[in-house]
Design a protein around this motif. Structure first.
Motif, short mmCIF file in Angstrom:
data_model
loop_
_atom_site.label_atom_id
_atom_site.label_comp_id
_atom_site.label_asym_id
_atom_site.label_seq_id
_atom_site.Cartn_x
_atom_site.Cartn_y
_atom_site.Cartn_z
N THR A 1 -1.01 -3.39 5.87
CA THR A 1 -1.92 -3.07 4.45
C THR A 1 -1.49 -3.94 3.37
O THR A 1 -2.36 -4.29 2.89
CB THR A 1 -1.68 -1.59 4.31
N LEU B 1 -3.85 -6.30 1.02
CA LEU B 1 -3.93 -6.22 -0.44
C LEU B 1 -3.45 -7.20 -1.34
O LEU B 1 -4.13 -7.59 -2.53
CB LEU B 1 -3.15 -4.70 -1.03
N SER B 2 -2.42 -8.06 -0.72
CA SER B 2 -1.98 -9.15 -1.62
C SER B 2 -2.78 -10.12 -1.91
O SER B 2 -2.66 -11.09 -2.67
CB SER B 2 -0.79 -9.72 -0.82
N ALA C 1 -7.76 -7.38 -2.16
CA ALA C 1 -8.50 -6.33 -1.77
C ALA C 1 -8.18 -5.17 -2.87
O ALA C 1 -7.23 -4.90 -3.33
CB ALA C 1 -8.11 -5.78 -0.43
N ASP C 2 -9.16 -4.39 -3.12
CA ASP C 2 -9.16 -3.36 -4.18
C ASP C 2 -8.72 -1.96 -3.46
O ASP C 2 -7.81 -1.01 -4.37
CB ASP C 2 -10.44 -3.22 -5.07
N ASP C 3 -9.02 -1.88 -2.32
CA ASP C 3 -8.65 -0.57 -1.54
C ASP C 3 -8.54 -0.67 -0.14
O ASP C 3 -9.02 -1.68 0.35
CB ASP C 3 -9.42 0.49 -2.16
N TYR C 4 -8.04 0.04 0.50
CA TYR C 4 -8.07 0.25 2.05
C TYR C 4 -8.56 1.30 2.60
O TYR C 4 -8.09 2.58 2.03
CB TYR C 4 -6.93 -0.38 2.54
N LEU D 1 -0.19 1.90 -3.19
CA LEU D 1 -1.34 0.93 -3.82
C LEU D 1 -0.98 0.60 -4.88
O LEU D 1 -1.35 -0.54 -5.17
CB LEU D 1 -2.55 1.89 -3.45
N HIS E 1 -0.74 -3.48 -6.92
CA HIS E 1 -1.36 -3.82 -7.96
C HIS E 1 -0.59 -4.08 -9.04
O HIS E 1 -0.74 -5.49 -9.96
CB HIS E 1 -2.85 -3.01 -8.27
#
Length: 225
Positions: free
Chosen positions: A83, A87-88, A91-94, A190, A194
């Motif tokens: 995950t 995101l790294s 990606a904004d969300d999962y 999350l 960010h």
């Protein structure tokens, strides 16, 4: 744009999104996903992690070089490392499989309700300054030492939330509600991912916290610069 190699699942997601008023393009492999993203310039990309030809992480890396579309990554893996890797790269969300297509649609609608700037002449009215950092919430620009900083939409939204109330220490949950919306459900770490991206792009040492400061036992607040 929905990128999913399981045809049946892709069709289900497409059907839900179309019923909610979205125009949907579906592709089934990574190479086609990058090409299609260039052609159709989607507002949101729903991207499966496990794809043929190019996996979701590599698709995300390549798409981020030319698109600031909101990107939701789908994964069948519960391993946190997978995950965080997703995101790294932007990606904004999962969403972890199995998931509710109705919930996915609700998340997308919440993303699109965020302020996204506007056409025409941009203005620096109301810009917020923290030492060498300037945040322009109207033009959605960030400048560090006179140079424009390239942030994703979500990274900007996190920074805008912190800089909008610079004396407030935000918990992770409060930042989730500010940026992702009150109905968002998932791992609140999350936010940490960010924040890490922001610090890297702002050349901000976590121990120093010039621009983004950790408040122990609470969360994060804006530094003075």
């Amino acid at each position: 744009m929905v990128v999913e190699d399981e045809v049946e699942l892709a069709n289900i997601v497409c059907g839900y999104l179309q019923r909610d008023g979205f125009e949907v393009v579906v592709v089934h492999d990574g190479v086609e996903a990058v090409q299609t993203a260039r052609e159709v310039d989607p507002d949101v990309i729903v991207l499966d992690l496990g794809l043929p030809s190019l996996d979701g992480v590599e698709v995300c890396r390549q798409v981020r070089t030319f698109s600031d579309a909101y990107l939701v990554m789908l994964t069948a893996r519960t391993d946190e490392v997978d995950t965080l890797v997703g995101l790294s790269v932007g990606a904004d969300d999962y969403v972890t499989k199995p998931f509710s297509p109705r919930e996915l649609s609700a998340r997308i609608q919440a993303m699109l309700r965020r302020p996204r700037g506007f056409g025409g002449q941009q203005t620096s009215e109301g810009a917020r300054t923290f030492g060498a950092l300037r945040v322009d919430p109207v033009g959605r620009d960030v400048w560090l030492e006179g140079e424009l900083v390239a942030l994703t939409r979500t990274e900007f939204d996190v920074l805008a939330a912190l800089s909008g109330r610079p004396k407030m220490a935000f918990s992770r949950r409060q930042l989730i509600e500010e940026v992702w919306g009150e109905t968002w459900v998932g791992d609140e770490h999350l936010v940490d991912v960010h924040i890490g991206h922001l610090r890297r792009k702002l050349r901000d040492d976590p121990g120093e916290g010039k621009y983004v400061r950790t408040v122990r036992g609470v969360g994060y607040r804006m530094g003075t610069g």
